[in-house]
Each structure stands twice: as C-alpha cells, then as structure tokens.
Write a protein that holds these residues in place. Structure first.
Motif, PDB file in Angstrom:
ATOM      1  N   ASP A  44      19.724  77.466 109.992  1.00 38.39           N
ATOM      2  CA  ASP A  44      19.208  78.598 110.748  1.00 38.39           C
ATOM      3  C   ASP A  44      17.692  78.436 110.847  1.00 38.39           C
ATOM      4  N   ARG A  45      17.255  77.701 111.875  1.00 34.36           N
ATOM      5  CA  ARG A  45      15.834  77.398 112.015  1.00 34.36           C
ATOM      6  C   ARG A  45      15.227  78.283 113.097  1.00 34.36           C
ATOM      7  N   PRO A  46      14.065  78.891 112.834  1.00 34.17           N
ATOM      8  CA  PRO A  46      13.474  79.820 113.817  1.00 34.17           C
ATOM      9  C   PRO A  46      13.225  79.182 115.180  1.00 34.17           C
ATOM     10  N   ALA A  47      12.827  77.905 115.239  1.00 34.80           N
ATOM     11  CA  ALA A  47      12.544  77.268 116.528  1.00 34.80           C
ATOM     12  C   ALA A  47      13.788  77.212 117.408  1.00 34.80           C
ATOM     13  N   TRP A  48      14.968  77.174 116.804  1.00 33.34           N
ATOM     14  CA  TRP A  48      16.197  77.131 117.599  1.00 33.34           C
ATOM     15  C   TRP A  48      16.437  78.457 118.330  1.00 33.34           C
ATOM     16  N   TYR A  49      15.948  79.556 117.741  1.00 25.75           N
ATOM     17  CA  TYR A  49      16.028  80.836 118.428  1.00 25.75           C
ATOM     18  C   TYR A  49      15.201  80.801 119.720  1.00 25.75           C
ATOM     19  N   ALA A  50      14.020  80.189 119.636  1.00 28.78           N
ATOM     20  CA  ALA A  50      13.177  80.093 120.833  1.00 28.78           C
ATOM     21  C   ALA A  50      13.854  79.260 121.919  1.00 28.78           C
ATOM     22  N   ALA A  51      14.510  78.167 121.509  1.00 29.48           N
ATOM     23  CA  ALA A  51      15.220  77.335 122.487  1.00 29.48           C
ATOM     24  C   ALA A  51      16.366  78.113 123.131  1.00 29.48           C
ATOM     25  N   ALA A  52      17.094  78.897 122.315  1.00 36.66           N
ATOM     26  CA  ALA A  52      18.203  79.676 122.863  1.00 36.66           C
ATOM     27  C   ALA A  52      17.693  80.722 123.850  1.00 36.66           C
ATOM     28  N   THR A  79       6.431  93.277 108.690  1.00 36.39           N
ATOM     29  CA  THR A  79       7.200  93.420 109.929  1.00 36.39           C
ATOM     30  C   THR A  79       8.149  92.234 110.017  1.00 36.39           C
ATOM     31  N   ALA A  80       8.985  92.239 111.064  1.00 36.04           N
ATOM     32  CA  ALA A  80       9.920  91.126 111.285  1.00 36.04           C
ATOM     33  C   ALA A  80       9.838  90.676 112.738  1.00 36.04           C
ATOM     34  N   CYS A  81       9.980  89.393 112.960  1.00 33.73           N
ATOM     35  CA  CYS A  81      10.001  88.865 114.328  1.00 33.73           C
ATOM     36  C   CYS A  81      11.241  89.387 115.042  1.00 33.73           C
ATOM     37  N   ALA A  82      11.053  89.898 116.245  1.00 31.19           N
ATOM     38  CA  ALA A  82      12.165  90.470 116.996  1.00 31.19           C
ATOM     39  C   ALA A  82      13.131  89.417 117.510  1.00 31.19           C
ATOM     40  N   ARG A  83      12.772  88.137 117.400  1.00 30.64           N
ATOM     41  CA  ARG A  83      13.657  87.088 117.893  1.00 30.64           C
ATOM     42  C   ARG A  83      14.372  86.360 116.765  1.00 30.64           C
ATOM     43  N   CYS A  84      13.615  85.942 115.729  1.00 29.02           N
ATOM     44  CA  CYS A  84      14.236  85.134 114.670  1.00 29.02           C
ATOM     45  C   CYS A  84      14.286  85.863 113.320  1.00 29.02           C
ATOM     46  N   ALA A  85      13.780  87.102 113.239  1.00 29.34           N
ATOM     47  CA  ALA A  85      13.814  87.925 112.014  1.00 29.34           C
ATOM     48  C   ALA A  85      12.987  87.340 110.892  1.00 29.34           C
ATOM     49  N   LEU A  86      12.024  86.498 111.181  1.00 31.03           N
ATOM     50  CA  LEU A  86      11.150  85.973 110.141  1.00 31.03           C
ATOM     51  C   LEU A  86      10.219  87.081 109.664  1.00 31.03           C
ATOM     52  N   GLN A 144      14.464  96.906 110.070  1.00 33.70           N
ATOM     53  CA  GLN A 144      15.369  96.669 111.188  1.00 33.70           C
ATOM     54  C   GLN A 144      15.620  95.173 111.443  1.00 33.70           C
ATOM     55  N   ARG A 145      15.206  94.341 110.535  1.00 35.05           N
ATOM     56  CA  ARG A 145      15.335  92.899 110.756  1.00 35.05           C
ATOM     57  C   ARG A 145      16.788  92.453 110.845  1.00 35.05           C
ATOM     58  N   HIS A 146      17.700  93.256 110.301  1.00 31.74           N
ATOM     59  CA  HIS A 146      19.106  92.879 110.337  1.00 31.74           C
ATOM     60  C   HIS A 146      19.735  93.112 111.714  1.00 31.74           C
ATOM     61  N   THR A 147      18.992  93.765 112.627  1.00 28.69           N
ATOM     62  CA  THR A 147      19.537  94.003 113.972  1.00 28.69           C
ATOM     63  C   THR A 147      19.323  92.827 114.910  1.00 28.69           C
ATOM     64  N   VAL A 148      18.591  91.800 114.493  1.00 26.89           N
ATOM     65  CA  VAL A 148      18.352  90.622 115.343  1.00 26.89           C
ATOM     66  C   VAL A 148      19.655  89.856 115.520  1.00 26.89           C
ATOM     67  N   THR A 149      19.949  89.452 116.763  1.00 29.59           N
ATOM     68  CA  THR A 149      21.194  88.727 117.067  1.00 29.59           C
ATOM     69  C   THR A 149      21.169  87.365 116.382  1.00 29.59           C
ATOM     70  N   PRO A 150      22.235  87.026 115.636  1.00 31.59           N
ATOM     71  CA  PRO A 150      22.260  85.721 114.952  1.00 31.59           C
ATOM     72  C   PRO A 150      22.273  84.557 115.959  1.00 31.59           C
ATOM     73  N   LEU A 151      21.820  83.423 115.481  1.00 32.23           N
ATOM     74  CA  LEU A 151      21.756  82.227 116.337  1.00 32.23           C
ATOM     75  C   LEU A 151      23.139  81.832 116.816  1.00 32.23           C
ATOM     76  N   THR A 152      24.141  81.927 115.972  1.00 34.62           N
ATOM     77  CA  THR A 152      25.490  81.526 116.374  1.00 34.62           C
ATOM     78  C   THR A 152      25.998  82.362 117.542  1.00 34.62           C
ATOM     79  N   ASP A 153      25.648  83.646 117.558  1.00 29.17           N
ATOM     80  CA  ASP A 153      26.078  84.502 118.668  1.00 29.17           C
ATOM     81  C   ASP A 153      25.328  84.137 119.955  1.00 29.17           C
ATOM     82  N   LEU A 154      24.035  83.822 119.832  1.00 27.59           N
ATOM     83  CA  LEU A 154      23.269  83.418 121.010  1.00 27.59           C
ATOM     84  C   LEU A 154      23.838  82.146 121.631  1.00 27.59           C
ATOM     85  N   VAL A 155      24.143  81.170 120.797  1.00 25.86           N
ATOM     86  CA  VAL A 155      24.660  79.895 121.291  1.00 25.86           C
ATOM     87  C   VAL A 155      26.048  80.070 121.876  1.00 25.86           C
ATOM     88  N   ALA A 156      26.873  80.911 121.265  1.00 27.58           N
ATOM     89  CA  ALA A 156      28.224  81.147 121.791  1.00 27.58           C
ATOM     90  C   ALA A 156      28.155  81.742 123.199  1.00 27.58           C
TER      91      ALA A 156
END
Length: 566
Positions: free
Chosen positions: A417-425, A511-518, A541-553
């Motif tokens: 679960d790498r943050p850069a992959w969220y940006a690519a998605a 705070t938490a990143c709205a894309r990767c929850a970092l 609210q960091r747990h509301t960020v969509t997981p990477l697996t859901d984005l890729v699916a």
C-alpha cells in the motif's frame, strides 16, 4: 509546280517522305549523309531528292562554291516543312555557307555516334538539334519577386545507353573555328547557370557534360584550360583519383558540369572511338567518349542513394519540426481530434520514454507520429481524414490507458500500500495517461512506512528546535499529555482517560491526506509527501479514504467494460 509527287507523299509516304523527315530533324544534310542515314545507294537518294526538288519540297546549296565536286547540302523548303509537320519553320531563304557547313557537321556527328557508338559501348537513343534540343528553365527568384526564364541552346542533345543499360546524356557543341574564346566563355557561362540551377533534374539522369568538337587539338586544349580557370576547378571529373567522402560530395558530383573538348570535328568518328577528349584537369590524360559517359553514369548511380538519404533527412527534419510545434502547444489539436487524442499525442511526444518500463504501452509510436505529422502538414485537411485520425488516436489512447491500468493492478495485487500508487490511480481515473516520468517512479515508490518516516524526519515540535537529540511526535505528545494530566485535579483525573487526551491532542495537531490517508502535522501546509495531494482531512476521518484496492477495481471494470470515447 507538279503536284503528283506531293499527292503520293501525302497518301502513302515511303522513302521520299523519310528523306523529308530527316531534313526536318537535321536542317541540312548532304547527299552522302542521307544515303548513310537511310542505308540507300547515293544514286538512288539523289534521284529521289531531284524529284522532291522538282516538286518544290527541297532545295540544295554548295557552301563556298557552286561548281566542282563540292557536296550538295540539302534543306527543306516551306512546302516540304508544311508537308511533314503541318507548319512551315523553314523560311525559304538561302542559308549562309557557314550555317550550312555547321548544320552538316552536326549531322555528321550524329551519324558518327550512330554508326560507331555501339562498338564503343554507346547505343544512341535520342538526338535533338536546333529548337528541339533547347533547354528552358525558370531562374532563381529575384528580390523584387518573380522569376526569369533562362535558355540554353546546345547544337545537339545526345542521349544513349551504355553496354550495361545505364542511360547517359551529353550536350554537343560544334565549333568550326568561327567563335572566339570570349564567345566560348560566354557560352560556358550559360551552361554553368544551367548546372547551378539544377535545370537538368527530371529531364536527364545526370547533369549532361559539355562536349565541344572543334577543329584542332590546340584549340581544344585552350578551351578546356580557359574553362578550368573560369569555373575555378582543379579537376573536371571528381571521381578520378579522389574518393567521395559523404552524401554532399556525391550530390555535388552528380550535378557538376563536366567540360571536355576534342579537336577532331572534321573526323567525328575519332571522337567516338578514340582517346580524343581533353578534360579541364591539365594532368588528366585524354579519354574516350565512353569513359566520360561511364563516369557520369557511375556518379549518377552513386548519388541515387545519397538523394534518398537527403530527402529522408529533410522529411525527418520537417516531421520533427512539426512535432516539436505540436509538443510545445498541442491545444490547436483539441477541437479537431478530441481530448483523448491530444493526451495520447502529448504522451508519445514525451522524450523520457523507457521501452523496458512495464507501464510503457506498445503503440507503434513512430508510425502514429508520422501519420500525425503528415496530416498536420496537409493543407487543406479534408473532412474525412481528420475524423478518421481522431478515431484512431482515441482507440490507441484507450489501448494505452487500459495497459497502464492493468500494470497498476499488478502492483496493487502484491498487497503493498504505497502512497504514490494512489496518485497514479487518481490520474488514471481522469482518463489520462501516466506520463513517463510519473510511471517510471511507481516501481521504486516509497512504502507507507517510509513515506510516514519522511514526514516525521522534517517535523520538529514547538520549543524543541536546535536540540541535539530530536524529539519524535509520540514523545512530544506523551510529554504534553502527561503535563496536562499532571495539572488536573484528583477528581478530574478520576474521570479523564489519558487515551482520550492523546486522541484529542492528535486531532488538534495532526491531519490526514485526503487521497492516501498519510498522517501529516497540521503545521505542515505543503503537499502530501507521499502522493503530492493538496487536500487534507481531519485526523479522525482518515479511515474514510477509499482503499487502493477499491480504486484499482473500479479502474479495471472501466477498462474492460467501457472503452473510452472521445
């Protein structure tokens, strides 16, 4: 004027018509030359000519004398010209003795190359004299605009094929010692302009050499030496003793004016069969006509690939310039081809491609960009090729986009679960291709733990700057929570959970990143160091960020079931 002969010629032609055609082509011919040209006994030819003369179709002259054994020099009269051509280029006036002698000499050269050329390896295929051999072309454009029409008037244009089938050509000039060297130099200037303007391109296989037939060897040498000085040359044939280095040399040699002269105008058969030609190089030996033509044919054959490479290079430079302008400003393509096509073009024009990168799609970029450049240079662009090109580029864009989606899915399938992959998605979700710079870094992107460690490496708690041992955020939080707990009364401590104090402290300072929850300190107002996103969420609210697996699916479902339409 008897009309029977004329009527018979109009009705059936025959040998007499052949004589008229020869006189029309060569202007002046002697009785012997007509006999040799038609392979007919001279007595028979003379009989037919007398009949034609009686019919008012031809006439003769004896240059320099009217009695004795001087040969008859036959020419067409206006009626004869009208009979064979429908017009009357012959004016009917008696030509001068010099004109008749000059024209008959040109005809003798024609007979010599026709009769002796095959044995020397030269088979005559074309011969044009007078206006038929004149060359006209448009000169360079002046600074005031427009072009000037230039004209070259050789005595004859000679075309032949060598024994190996290669075509050659030459300009023939006949000098009966009637022209001064100044006049010859003026004539040379016109040939020089003809070669400089490349007026021979498309008409002859190479720049035809200038071959001067004159009266004496001394006169021939004088002409070639003056020509060498006038042209500023050191050698008349660039391939004699000098190796051509590159395409520029080959092309220059192909279009170079070669000048040669022979002092045997009274015996042109020698000029065809013997080493009689003097070149402009004073150290070069006399050569044969076949050697001159062979050198020209060899130069032409060597220049052919050079021209192709030059044209290919010019085409490549034009293509690159068109693509460079498109790369700098692709916006004019948007209303013509659509956003998907423009995105694909921008991706293909990126100079940082790595074919070994798994994210790089196989799209035959060179062929696609060639088609694009040709379309962009075409003016006007038709209403058919533009939609077709847009549809093709859109299809290729979806093909490349789907490929990158599948590659990202393979990375996500590893369980990391790498943050850069969220940006690519997120980038792919906008239907845009990842640039080479973006997808090059995905394989080596930092893990979540490494990205979080980088966040804390640049963080320093307030009041703890310049300390030798930096304080981590958990240590600082524990210190602040402990201090707050200590200041509480006994009754408050009984009703307060330290864990709640720590959670409240995190809510205030994190705070938490709205894309990767970092997790990012609230004091850090820059982009997320993991995915470079700008938006933040409250820490709780960091747990509301969509997981990477859901984005890729979601991307995979879109790539396989819903092809992108521009």
């Amino acid at each position: 004027m008897p009309s029977g002969t004329t009527d018979r010629l109009r009705a059936s032609g025959g040998p007499s018509e052949h004589l008229l055609l020869l006189l029309n082509d060569h202007r002046v011919m002697t009785t012997d030359q007509l006999a040799r040209a038609t392979a007919t006994p001279a007595r028979t030819v003379l009989y037919r000519l007398e009949q034609l003369r009686t019919a008012g179709l031809v006439d003769y002259d004896r240059p320099g004398r009217q009695r004795g054994s001087a040969p008859h020099h036959w020419r067409l009269r206006p009626a004869g010209a009208r009979l064979v051509t429908g017009t009357s280029p012959a004016d009917g006036r008696r030509p001068s003795a010099l004109f008749s002698a000059h024209a008959a000499t040109i005809t003798e050269v024609w007979l010599a190359v026709r009769e002796h050329g095959p044995a020397a390896g030269l088979t005559l295929t074309g011969w044009a004299t007078d206006r038929a051999g004149w060359q006209e072309w448009d000169g360079p454009t002046s600074r005031w605009g427009g072009t000037s029409v230039k004209r070259l008037t050789p005595d004859a244009v000679y075309e032949a094929v060598l024994a190996d089938g290669r075509a050659v050509a030459a300009f023939i000039e006949v000098d009966l010692a009637s022209m001064t060297q100044t006049q010859l130099r003026a004539k040379l200037d016109r040939y020089r302009a003809y070669a400089r303007d490349e007026a021979w391109r498309g008409r002859f296989p190479h720049c035809p050499p200038l071959l001067l037939l004159t009266t004496t060897a001394h006169r021939a040498v004088t002409f070639t030496r003056n020509a060498a000085r006038h042209l500023g040359e050191t050698s008349s044939a660039p391939t004699y003793g000098r190796r051509l280095v590159d395409d520029f040399d080959l092309i220059a040699a192909h279009g170079r004016l070669v000048v040669a002269a022979a002092g045997c105008v009274r015996d042109p058969a020698r000029a065809v069969t013997e080493h009689a030609w003097t070149l402009t190089d004073p150290e070069a030996p006399e050569v044969t006509l076949t050697a001159i033509c062979t050198e020209r044919a060899t130069t032409a054959a060597a220049a052919g690939p050079a021209y192709q490479r030059q044209e290919a290079e010019a085409e490549r430079l034009q293509r690159d310039e068109v693509l460079r302008r498109i790369r700098v400003n692709p916006r004019p393509l948007l209303p013509l081809l659509g956003p998907a096509a423009v995105d694909l073009v921008s991706y293909l024009l990126d100079t940082r491609h790595d074919p070994a990168d798994a994210f790089t799609p196989r799209l035959d970029a060179d062929a696609t960009l060639d088609t694009l450049a040709q379309w962009w240079r075409r003016t006007p662009r038709s209403g058919v090729d533009t939609p077709a090109l847009g549809a093709t580029l859109t299809r290729l864009h979806h093909q490349g986009w789907s490929h990158q989606v599948r590659q990202l899915a393979r990375l996500a399938a590893t369980g990391e679960d790498r943050p850069a992959w969220y940006a690519a998605a997120a980038h792919l979700a906008r239907r845009s291709l990842l640039t080479p710079a973006e997808h090059h870094r995905l394989h080596d992107a930092r893990s979540r733990d490494a990205a979080q460690a980088q966040v804390w490496s640049y963080w320093q708690p307030p009041g703890h700057r310049d300390e030798a041992t930096p304080v981590t955020y958990p240590q600082w939080r524990d210190q602040q929570v402990t201090a707050e707990w200590t200041h509480l009364s006994w009754w408050q401590r009984q009703r307060t959970d330290p864990t709640a104090l720590a959670a409240a402290f995190d809510t205030e300072h994190l705070t938490a990143c709205a894309r990767c929850a970092l997790t990012i300190p609230a004091t850090d107002t820059g982009d997320c160091p993991g995915c470079h996103h700008t938006q933040r969420l409250p820490h709780e609210q960091r747990h509301t960020v969509t997981p990477l697996t859901d984005l890729v699916a979601a991307l995979l479902a879109d790539a396989t079931g819903h092809p992108y339409q521009a």
